[in-house]
Design an enzyme around this catalytic site. Structure first.
Site, PDB file in Angstrom:
ATOM      1  N   LYS A 136    -114.560  20.502 -69.030  1.00 55.31           N
ATOM      2  CA  LYS A 136    -114.711  21.964 -69.115  1.00 55.31           C
ATOM      3  C   LYS A 136    -116.136  22.252 -69.575  1.00 55.31           C
ATOM      4  CE  LYS A 136    -111.781  25.816 -70.420  1.00 55.31           C
ATOM      5  NZ  LYS A 136    -111.715  26.507 -69.149  1.00 55.31           N
TER       6      LYS A 136
HETATM    7  N1  PMP Z   1    -108.573  24.883 -63.847  1.00 59.90           N
HETATM    8  C1  PMP Z   1    -109.677  25.480 -64.328  1.00 59.90           C
HETATM    9  C2  PMP Z   1    -110.919  25.459 -63.518  1.00 59.90           C
HETATM   10  C3  PMP Z   1    -109.637  26.129 -65.584  1.00 59.90           C
HETATM   11  O1  PMP Z   1    -110.728  26.732 -66.060  1.00 59.90           O
HETATM   12  C4  PMP Z   1    -108.444  26.137 -66.319  1.00 59.90           C
HETATM   13  C5  PMP Z   1    -108.404  26.834 -67.652  1.00 59.90           C
HETATM   14  N2  PMP Z   1    -108.809  26.007 -68.692  1.00 59.90           N
HETATM   15  C6  PMP Z   1    -107.318  25.488 -65.774  1.00 59.90           C
HETATM   16  C7  PMP Z   1    -107.422  24.867 -64.540  1.00 59.90           C
HETATM   17  C8  PMP Z   1    -106.051  25.396 -66.552  1.00 59.90           C
HETATM   18  O2  PMP Z   1    -106.220  24.532 -67.638  1.00 59.90           O
HETATM   19  P1  PMP Z   1    -105.433  24.735 -68.993  1.00 59.90           P
HETATM   20  O3  PMP Z   1    -103.987  24.731 -68.643  1.00 59.90           O
HETATM   21  O4  PMP Z   1    -105.824  23.583 -69.828  1.00 59.90           O
HETATM   22  O5  PMP Z   1    -105.847  26.027 -69.564  1.00 59.90           O
END
Ligand code: PMP
Length: 299
Positions: free
Chosen positions: A153
């Protein structure tokens, strides 16, 4: 509105309006921030952060991808997130931690620059709204896994996501659906995607997508509910012809999809999606003991 709020900044709380950085901050110029997004929920035991440990692990992983040495231990970062919620007297909402290269001699290499860390928290309602989501297949391909650490991220990755979501919004869609460089379905701008076909649940494998914390939690819940879940490369046609489709993410939680481009899906609020959504809500509200281990109570 945020006058009385505090942001944890490099080890101490600063007033919301004073949590500032220099315009020559490296991460502002080159997208080199490692960040997270978590939700905390109002439960009978107090505010509870969902999957705090997993988010902190991913945060540290993202920092390491950027060659950042985390300036605080895992324990300190965890504690700082909890304290940010407490300090702001919040019951439910969103936590946004970020680690970024600060300012100093500006060049692409961040060598020698300080790593700054900030954690903010605020109340946050539904992200994609209450209606079934309308997805537009994006003209922007999801970042290539060999161009970067696609499973981290990292702030710079979100140029790709931002372009996709703005393109979708401009055409009246709620969210973008991004394909990967091979033409397989990847994910939304901030969500992972699932489909249901003949009672089996499918989701793209971890290759060019973010390893969503909600994704892995939901896979667990679906298995516990008695469903078969398979990771598989999905073509757009399979999504369009699915029995049900839903998105998962910290912000989006479990969001049913009703339309992809101009094609209406078979169901808007399908039975599996709605069963999962209900269960997810109970889990995050600390109503099912066996999943209490996924919650960290803010004390
Ligand atoms: N894909 C992307 C590109 C994201 O930014 C997110 C949000 N963090 C998700 C998927 C979902 O991830 P999470 O369930 O950890 O929030």
């Amino acid at each position: 509105m945020r006058k009385n709020r505090y942001i944890w900044f490099n080890g101490r709380f600063k007033k919301w309006s004073n949590a500032k950085t220099h315009v020559l901050t490296h991460s502002l110029h080159y997208g080199t921030g490692a960040f997270e997004g978590m939700r905390f929920y109002d439960t009978k035991k107090g505010p509870a952060v969902f999957q705090l440990g997993k988010h902190i692990n991913r945060w540290i992983y993202s920092m390491k991808c950027l060659n950042m040495k985390p300036p605080y231990s895992k324990k300190e970062l965890t504690q700082a997130c909890l304290e940010t919620v407490k300090k702001n007297k919040l019951k439910s909402g969103y936590i946004r931690p970020i680690a970024f290269y600060g300012h100093g001699p500006l060049r692409v290499s961040p060598k020698g620059l300080p790593v700054d860390v900030a954690i903010a928290a605020w109340p946050w309602g539904s992200y994609l709204g209450e209606e079934a989501v309308k997805l537009k297949v994006s003209p922007f391909v999801r970042i290539h896994p060999k161009s970067t650490y696609a499973d981290a991220k990292i702030t710079g990755h979100y140029v790709n996501a931002m372009l996709a979501v703005m393109d979708a919004n401009k055409d009246g869609y709620t969210e973008a659906l991004m394909l990967d460089y091979k033409g397989n379905v990847a994910e939304g701008s901030a969500e992972n995607i699932f489909i249901v076909k003949k009672g089996i649940i499918y989701t793209p494998p971890l290759e060019s997508i973010l390893a969503g914390v909600t994704r892995s939690s939901v896979i667990c819940l679906l298995i516990d509910l008695g469903y078969k879940v398979r990771e598989k490369h999905l073509k757009l046609e399979e999504i369009k012809n699915s029995d049900e489709c839903f998105l998962t993410g910290t912000a989006a939680e479990v969001s049913p999809v009703g339309k992809i481009d101009r094609k209406k899906l078979k169901t808007e609020l399908g039975p599996v999606t709605m069963e999962l959504k209900k269960m997810f809500k109970k889990v995050v509200s600390a109503e099912i003991n066996r999943y209490d281990k996924w919650l960290t109570i803010v004390k």
